[in-house]
Design a protein around this motif. Structure first.
Motif, PDB file in Angstrom:
ATOM      1  N   LEU A 112       0.829  -1.212   0.000  1.00 23.30           N
ATOM      2  CA  LEU A 112       0.000   0.000   0.000  1.00 23.30           C
ATOM      3  C   LEU A 112       0.864   1.263   0.000  1.00 23.30           C
ATOM      4  O   LEU A 112       0.648   2.194   0.771  1.00 23.30           O
ATOM      5  CB  LEU A 112      -0.973  -0.017   1.186  1.00 23.30           C
ATOM      6  CG  LEU A 112      -2.112  -1.039   1.064  1.00 23.30           C
ATOM      7  CD1 LEU A 112      -2.830  -1.234   2.381  1.00 23.30           C
ATOM      8  CD2 LEU A 112      -3.121  -0.631  -0.020  1.00 23.30           C
ATOM      9  N   VAL A 113       1.849   1.266  -0.909  1.00 24.95           N
ATOM     10  CA  VAL A 113       2.750   2.417  -1.047  1.00 24.95           C
ATOM     11  C   VAL A 113       2.315   3.264  -2.246  1.00 24.95           C
ATOM     12  O   VAL A 113       2.126   2.748  -3.349  1.00 24.95           O
ATOM     13  CB  VAL A 113       4.213   1.918  -1.170  1.00 24.95           C
ATOM     14  CG1 VAL A 113       5.138   3.021  -1.652  1.00 24.95           C
ATOM     15  CG2 VAL A 113       4.672   1.379   0.182  1.00 24.95           C
ATOM     16  N   VAL A 130       9.367  -3.155  -1.595  1.00 21.89           N
ATOM     17  CA  VAL A 130       8.396  -2.074  -1.430  1.00 21.89           C
ATOM     18  C   VAL A 130       7.420  -2.178  -2.601  1.00 21.89           C
ATOM     19  O   VAL A 130       7.833  -2.396  -3.733  1.00 21.89           O
ATOM     20  CB  VAL A 130       9.087  -0.690  -1.380  1.00 21.89           C
ATOM     21  CG1 VAL A 130       9.782  -0.335  -2.700  1.00 21.89           C
ATOM     22  CG2 VAL A 130       8.104   0.409  -1.006  1.00 21.89           C
ATOM     23  N   SER A 131       6.114  -2.091  -2.293  1.00 26.28           N
ATOM     24  CA  SER A 131       5.096  -2.285  -3.338  1.00 26.28           C
ATOM     25  C   SER A 131       4.312  -1.018  -3.646  1.00 26.28           C
ATOM     26  O   SER A 131       3.272  -0.753  -3.025  1.00 26.28           O
ATOM     27  CB  SER A 131       4.105  -3.380  -2.905  1.00 26.28           C
ATOM     28  OG  SER A 131       4.704  -4.640  -2.933  1.00 26.28           O
ATOM     29  N   PRO A 132       4.776  -0.237  -4.631  1.00 24.67           N
ATOM     30  CA  PRO A 132       3.956   0.889  -5.096  1.00 24.67           C
ATOM     31  C   PRO A 132       2.835   0.359  -5.980  1.00 24.67           C
ATOM     32  O   PRO A 132       3.071  -0.481  -6.854  1.00 24.67           O
ATOM     33  CB  PRO A 132       4.938   1.744  -5.916  1.00 24.67           C
ATOM     34  CG  PRO A 132       6.300   1.142  -5.685  1.00 24.67           C
ATOM     35  CD  PRO A 132       6.091  -0.282  -5.294  1.00 24.67           C
ATOM     36  N   PHE A 133       1.614   0.841  -5.741  1.00 29.00           N
ATOM     37  CA  PHE A 133       0.412   0.353  -6.459  1.00 29.00           C
ATOM     38  C   PHE A 133       0.161   1.236  -7.674  1.00 29.00           C
ATOM     39  O   PHE A 133      -0.621   2.180  -7.630  1.00 29.00           O
ATOM     40  CB  PHE A 133      -0.799   0.418  -5.524  1.00 29.00           C
ATOM     41  CG  PHE A 133      -0.941  -0.746  -4.582  1.00 29.00           C
ATOM     42  CD1 PHE A 133       0.156  -1.440  -4.100  1.00 29.00           C
ATOM     43  CD2 PHE A 133      -2.207  -1.153  -4.154  1.00 29.00           C
ATOM     44  CE1 PHE A 133       0.010  -2.505  -3.222  1.00 29.00           C
ATOM     45  CE2 PHE A 133      -2.368  -2.221  -3.285  1.00 29.00           C
ATOM     46  CZ  PHE A 133      -1.251  -2.897  -2.815  1.00 29.00           C
ATOM     47  N   TRP A 142      -3.089  10.190 -11.218  1.00 29.87           N
ATOM     48  CA  TRP A 142      -1.656  10.467 -11.116  1.00 29.87           C
ATOM     49  C   TRP A 142      -0.923   9.492 -12.031  1.00 29.87           C
ATOM     50  O   TRP A 142      -1.547   8.724 -12.757  1.00 29.87           O
ATOM     51  CB  TRP A 142      -1.191  10.320  -9.659  1.00 29.87           C
ATOM     52  CG  TRP A 142      -1.845  11.319  -8.753  1.00 29.87           C
ATOM     53  CD1 TRP A 142      -3.153  11.319  -8.356  1.00 29.87           C
ATOM     54  CD2 TRP A 142      -1.255  12.469  -8.156  1.00 29.87           C
ATOM     55  NE1 TRP A 142      -3.407  12.395  -7.533  1.00 29.87           N
ATOM     56  CE2 TRP A 142      -2.263  13.125  -7.385  1.00 29.87           C
ATOM     57  CE3 TRP A 142       0.026  13.020  -8.163  1.00 29.87           C
ATOM     58  CZ2 TRP A 142      -2.015  14.290  -6.664  1.00 29.87           C
ATOM     59  CZ3 TRP A 142       0.273  14.178  -7.427  1.00 29.87           C
ATOM     60  CH2 TRP A 142      -0.736  14.802  -6.693  1.00 29.87           C
ATOM     61  N   ASP A 143       0.420   9.501 -11.982  1.00 25.84           N
ATOM     62  CA  ASP A 143       1.190   8.673 -12.910  1.00 25.84           C
ATOM     63  C   ASP A 143       1.977   7.615 -12.124  1.00 25.84           C
ATOM     64  O   ASP A 143       3.013   7.912 -11.521  1.00 25.84           O
ATOM     65  CB  ASP A 143       2.137   9.587 -13.710  1.00 25.84           C
ATOM     66  CG  ASP A 143       2.874   8.838 -14.804  1.00 25.84           C
ATOM     67  OD1 ASP A 143       2.989   7.598 -14.712  1.00 25.84           O
ATOM     68  OD2 ASP A 143       3.346   9.487 -15.740  1.00 25.84           O
ATOM     69  N   GLY A 144       1.471   6.372 -12.138  1.00 22.35           N
ATOM     70  CA  GLY A 144       2.082   5.302 -11.349  1.00 22.35           C
ATOM     71  C   GLY A 144       3.486   4.953 -11.803  1.00 22.35           C
ATOM     72  O   GLY A 144       4.378   4.742 -10.971  1.00 22.35           O
ATOM     73  N   GLU A 163      14.023  -3.951  -2.735  1.00 24.08           N
ATOM     74  CA  GLU A 163      13.647  -4.152  -4.144  1.00 24.08           C
ATOM     75  C   GLU A 163      12.291  -3.496  -4.439  1.00 24.08           C
ATOM     76  O   GLU A 163      11.359  -3.607  -3.633  1.00 24.08           O
ATOM     77  CB  GLU A 163      13.578  -5.646  -4.465  1.00 24.08           C
ATOM     78  CG  GLU A 163      14.952  -6.303  -4.432  1.00 24.08           C
ATOM     79  CD  GLU A 163      14.896  -7.729  -4.955  1.00 24.08           C
ATOM     80  OE1 GLU A 163      14.609  -7.922  -6.144  1.00 24.08           O
ATOM     81  OE2 GLU A 163      15.122  -8.645  -4.141  1.00 24.08           O
ATOM     82  N   ILE A 164      12.219  -2.844  -5.585  1.00 25.76           N
ATOM     83  CA  ILE A 164      10.973  -2.182  -5.990  1.00 25.76           C
ATOM     84  C   ILE A 164      10.080  -3.196  -6.691  1.00 25.76           C
ATOM     85  O   ILE A 164      10.441  -3.734  -7.742  1.00 25.76           O
ATOM     86  CB  ILE A 164      11.260  -0.996  -6.932  1.00 25.76           C
ATOM     87  CG1 ILE A 164      12.206   0.003  -6.252  1.00 25.76           C
ATOM     88  CG2 ILE A 164       9.959  -0.317  -7.357  1.00 25.76           C
ATOM     89  CD1 ILE A 164      12.767   1.046  -7.206  1.00 25.76           C
ATOM     90  N   LEU A 165       8.927  -3.464  -6.060  1.00 28.78           N
ATOM     91  CA  LEU A 165       7.991  -4.471  -6.565  1.00 28.78           C
ATOM     92  C   LEU A 165       6.759  -3.721  -7.100  1.00 28.78           C
ATOM     93  O   LEU A 165       5.898  -3.313  -6.322  1.00 28.78           O
ATOM     94  CB  LEU A 165       7.623  -5.419  -5.408  1.00 28.78           C
ATOM     95  CG  LEU A 165       6.931  -6.745  -5.688  1.00 28.78           C
ATOM     96  CD1 LEU A 165       6.912  -7.592  -4.415  1.00 28.78           C
ATOM     97  CD2 LEU A 165       5.534  -6.609  -6.206  1.00 28.78           C
ATOM     98  N   ALA A 166       6.735  -3.494  -8.397  1.00 29.61           N
ATOM     99  CA  ALA A 166       5.616  -2.745  -8.988  1.00 29.61           C
ATOM    100  C   ALA A 166       4.348  -3.585  -8.890  1.00 29.61           C
ATOM    101  O   ALA A 166       4.297  -4.702  -9.409  1.00 29.61           O
ATOM    102  CB  ALA A 166       5.927  -2.403 -10.434  1.00 29.61           C
TER     103      ALA A 166
END
Ligand code: E4P
Length: 217
Positions: A112-113, A130-133, A142-144, A163-166
Motif C-alpha cells: 500500500l505504497v 516495497v510495493s507501489p500500487f 496520477w502517474d504510477g 527491491e521495488i515491486l511494482a
C-alpha cells in the motif's frame, strides 16, 4: 526484472509457473476472498500449497494494524514456509514492525505504497520489497510509472537495497514501462503476463510459415 503473479487462484498460478518465467507470488486479503478462502487455518494451508507449487518468494499479508499483533501474525506466517515474505501495510505501526522483522531475520514486503516518501521510510525500516500500487495511482489521475522511476532514482542515489515491486499492474504496457523505469519485480495478473505474448504480426507470420511449410512435405 523478476515476474511475480498477483493472485491466489491456484489454476492461474500453475499456468504462469508452467511458462517457466515465474519468480514468485503476491496475494492480499481481497485476492484470498476472491477465490473463496476463509478462516486462518484455510488461508495458512493455501499459502503452504502456493509455496509448494512455486519456487520463489510468496507474499502473505498480515491483517493486524497494531505493532504487537503484526509481529505475532507475521511470525506465524513466516513459520509456514521458508519462502514466505510477510506483507505489512505502510502505516506507522507497520514501519515499526518492518524494522523489528528486519532485525529478527524475517523478510518483508511493505504494501500500500503510493508516494516516494513512503518508499523511503520502507527502505529505512529494512523492507526487502516495497510495493507501489501503480494501477491505483493511475486510476486516481496520477502517474504510477513515474513513481516507480522516482523511487528507482532515490534508491540508486541513496544505495537502498530494498527491491521495488511494482504492484497493481493493469495491462502488459504497465509491465514494459515498469521494466524501463527500473522496477526489480512486477507482480501481474495472469492476463497481463499473457498479453506480453501477443502481436498480430507474429500470428500473421506464423500462419504464413506454417502454410509454406506444407509445400515441402
Ligand atoms: C500486490 O501486492 C497488490 O496487492 C495488488 O497488486 C493490488 O492490485 P489491485 O490494485 O489490482 O487490487
Amino acid at each position: 526484472m523478476k515476474f511475480f503473479i498477483d493472485t491466489a487462484d491456484l489454476a492461474q498460478i500453475k499456468e504462469a509457473n508452467d511458462l517457466g518465467i515465474l519468480d514468485g507470488v503476491t496475494t492480499n486479503p481481497s485476492l484470498m476472498a476472491k477465490v473463496g478462502i476463509k478462516g486462518h487455518e484455510a488461508i495458512n494451508k493455501h499459502y503452504v500449497t502456493i509455496c509448494e507449487m512455486v519456487n520463489g518468494d510468496i507474499s502473505a499479508e498480515v491483517v493486524s494494524t497494531d505493532f504487537d499483533s503484526i509481529i505475532a501474525e507475521g511470525k506465524k506466517l513466516a513459520a509456514l514456509h521458508k519462502n514466505i515474505v510477510v506483507k505489512v501495510p505502510m502505516i506507522k505501526e507497520g514501519v515499526k514492525a518492518i524494522k523489528w522483522f528486519s532485525d529478527n531475520g524475517i523478510r518483508t514486503n511493505c504494501t500500500l505504497v503510493f508516494s516516494a516518501g513512503q518508499a523511503i521510510l520502507a527502505a529505512k525500516a529494512g523492507a526487502n520489497y516495497v510495493s507501489p500500487f501503480i494501477g491505483r495511482i493511475d486510476d486516481s489521475g496520477w502517474d504510477g510509472v513515474q513513481l516507480i522511476q522516482q523511487i528507482s532514482n532515490i534508491y540508486t542515489i541513496q544505495g537502498f537495497r530494498t527491491e521495488i515491486l511494482a504492484a497493481s499492474i493493469r495491462n502488459p504496457n504497465h509491465i514494459i514501462q515498469c521494466a524501463e523505469a527500473g522496477a526489480d519485480v512486477c507482480t501481474c495478473p495472469l492476463e497481463s503476463i499473457l498479453g506480453l505474448l501477443k502481436h498480430p504480426l507474429t500470428d500473421i507470420g506464423l500462419a504464413k510459415f506454417l502454410e509454406d511449410a506444407k509445400k515441402f512435405v
